[in-house]
Scaffold this motif. Structure first.
Motif, PDB file in Angstrom:
ATOM      1  N   HIS A  37       0.575 -39.003 -27.172  1.00  0.00           N
ATOM      2  CA  HIS A  37      -0.932 -39.353 -27.283  1.00  0.00           C
ATOM      3  C   HIS A  37      -1.918 -38.868 -26.459  1.00  0.00           C
ATOM      4  O   HIS A  37      -1.490 -38.791 -25.264  1.00  0.00           O
ATOM      5  CB  HIS A  37      -0.928 -40.732 -27.839  1.00  0.00           C
ATOM      6  CG  HIS A  37      -1.074 -41.763 -26.562  1.00  0.00           C
ATOM      7  ND1 HIS A  37      -1.571 -42.036 -25.792  1.00  0.00           N
ATOM      8  CD2 HIS A  37       0.405 -42.631 -26.479  1.00  0.00           C
ATOM      9  CE1 HIS A  37      -1.001 -42.790 -24.939  1.00  0.00           C
ATOM     10  NE2 HIS A  37       0.125 -43.184 -25.250  1.00  0.00           N
ATOM     11  N   LYS A  85      -8.500 -42.904 -29.121  1.00  0.00           N
ATOM     12  CA  LYS A  85      -7.102 -42.457 -28.925  1.00  0.00           C
ATOM     13  C   LYS A  85      -6.652 -41.442 -29.897  1.00  0.00           C
ATOM     14  O   LYS A  85      -7.170 -41.664 -31.073  1.00  0.00           O
ATOM     15  CB  LYS A  85      -6.216 -43.724 -29.038  1.00  0.00           C
ATOM     16  CG  LYS A  85      -4.721 -43.349 -28.450  1.00  0.00           C
ATOM     17  CD  LYS A  85      -4.060 -44.524 -28.476  1.00  0.00           C
ATOM     18  CE  LYS A  85      -3.577 -44.477 -27.070  1.00  0.00           C
ATOM     19  NZ  LYS A  85      -3.080 -45.806 -26.505  1.00  0.00           N
ATOM     20  N   GLN A  86      -6.116 -40.450 -29.640  1.00  0.00           N
ATOM     21  CA  GLN A  86      -5.652 -39.407 -30.557  1.00  0.00           C
ATOM     22  C   GLN A  86      -4.303 -39.046 -30.605  1.00  0.00           C
ATOM     23  O   GLN A  86      -3.674 -39.498 -29.551  1.00  0.00           O
ATOM     24  CB  GLN A  86      -6.461 -38.103 -30.161  1.00  0.00           C
ATOM     25  CG  GLN A  86      -7.882 -38.275 -30.186  1.00  0.00           C
ATOM     26  CD  GLN A  86      -8.258 -38.194 -31.559  1.00  0.00           C
ATOM     27  OE1 GLN A  86      -7.634 -37.646 -32.589  1.00  0.00           O
ATOM     28  NE2 GLN A  86      -9.494 -38.602 -31.967  1.00  0.00           N
ATOM     29  N   PRO A  87      -3.866 -38.365 -31.468  1.00  0.00           N
ATOM     30  CA  PRO A  87      -2.306 -37.949 -31.461  1.00  0.00           C
ATOM     31  C   PRO A  87      -2.037 -36.959 -30.347  1.00  0.00           C
ATOM     32  O   PRO A  87      -3.089 -36.609 -29.875  1.00  0.00           O
ATOM     33  CB  PRO A  87      -2.273 -37.178 -32.921  1.00  0.00           C
ATOM     34  CG  PRO A  87      -3.582 -37.373 -33.605  1.00  0.00           C
ATOM     35  CD  PRO A  87      -4.521 -37.974 -32.692  1.00  0.00           C
ATOM     36  N   GLY A  88      -0.974 -36.842 -30.192  1.00  0.00           N
ATOM     37  CA  GLY A  88      -0.577 -35.915 -28.971  1.00  0.00           C
ATOM     38  C   GLY A  88      -0.452 -34.458 -29.373  1.00  0.00           C
ATOM     39  O   GLY A  88      -1.060 -33.969 -30.523  1.00  0.00           O
TER      40      GLY A  88
END
Length: 160
Positions: A37, A85-88
Motif C-alpha cells: 500500500h 491510503k491507496q493500494p500498492g
C-alpha cells in the motif's frame, strides 16, 4: 533457480488480482518489486504517493534475496489538499543493470529507464504490472526520511 522467481511473480500477480500479461519466462524477469500500500498526498497541483515495498530476486546461488525499497510517485493534477491510503503497486524488472541498481540500494528515477505497461510487447527495462500509470514519474530507493541523509541509512540485501 529462476523457476522459483517465475513462480513468485505468478503468485504475486494472482494476489494483486491482475492477470500475468507480461512474459514471465525465467530469462525475462529478474525480480519483482511489490508494494502492499501507499499513502497519497495532495497539495495544490501536486499529487504524490509514498510507500515501501520489497524487491525480490534469486541470486546466482539459487537463494531468494530481497531488499526493502522506499518509493515516491508523483504527477501534476487538479488543485486540492488531502492525504489518503491507496493500494500498492507491482513492477517486474527485466534489465540486469536496473536489477543491480535496486539490489545495491541506489536511487532509480523512472525518467532514466524504459518502463512500459505489462501488456506492452515492446522491450523495456521494467513492466508496470499494477498500481502505477505510465504517465506517472517515480523514484525507487528514494530516501525514507530526511534523517537518513545524515545517517547514510541504506537498506540491506537479505538472502535465504
Amino acid at each position: 533457480m529462476r523457476s522459483v522467481l517465475f513462480t513468485l511473480a505468478l503468485i504475486a500477480a494472482v494476489f494483486t488480482g491482475q492477470a500475468a500479461t507480461i512474459d514471465l519466462t525465467p530469462p525475462k524477469v529478474l525480480g519483482v518489486l511489490t508494494v502492499k500500500h501507499t499513502t497519497e498526498g495532495n497539495l495544490l497541483w501536486l499529487q504524490g504517493r509514498v510507500g515501501e515495498g520489497q524487491y525480490s530476486t534469486i541470486d546466482d546461488a539459487g537463494k531468494q534475496c530481497s531488499i526493502d525499497v522506499p518509493i515516491a510517485i508523483g504527477h501534476l493534477t487538479k488543485t486540492h489538499i488531502g492525504i489518503v491510503k491507496q493500494p500498492g503497486l507491482e513492477i517486474a524488472i527485466t534489465n540486469p543493470e536496473l536489477n543491480h541498481q535496486l539490489l545495491s540500494g541506489k536511487p532509480v528515477a523512472s525518467d532514466n529507464w524504459v518502463f512500459r505497461p505489462a501488456d506492452d510487447s515492446l522491450p523495456a527495462d521494467g513492466y508496470l504490472v499494477s498500481g502505477i500509470n505510465p504517465e506517472e514519474s517515480f523514484v525507487l530507493n528514494s530516501r525514507r526520511r530526511w534523517i537518513s541523509w545524515l545517517l547514510n541509512d541504506q537498506p540491506s540485501l537479505v538472502c535465504q
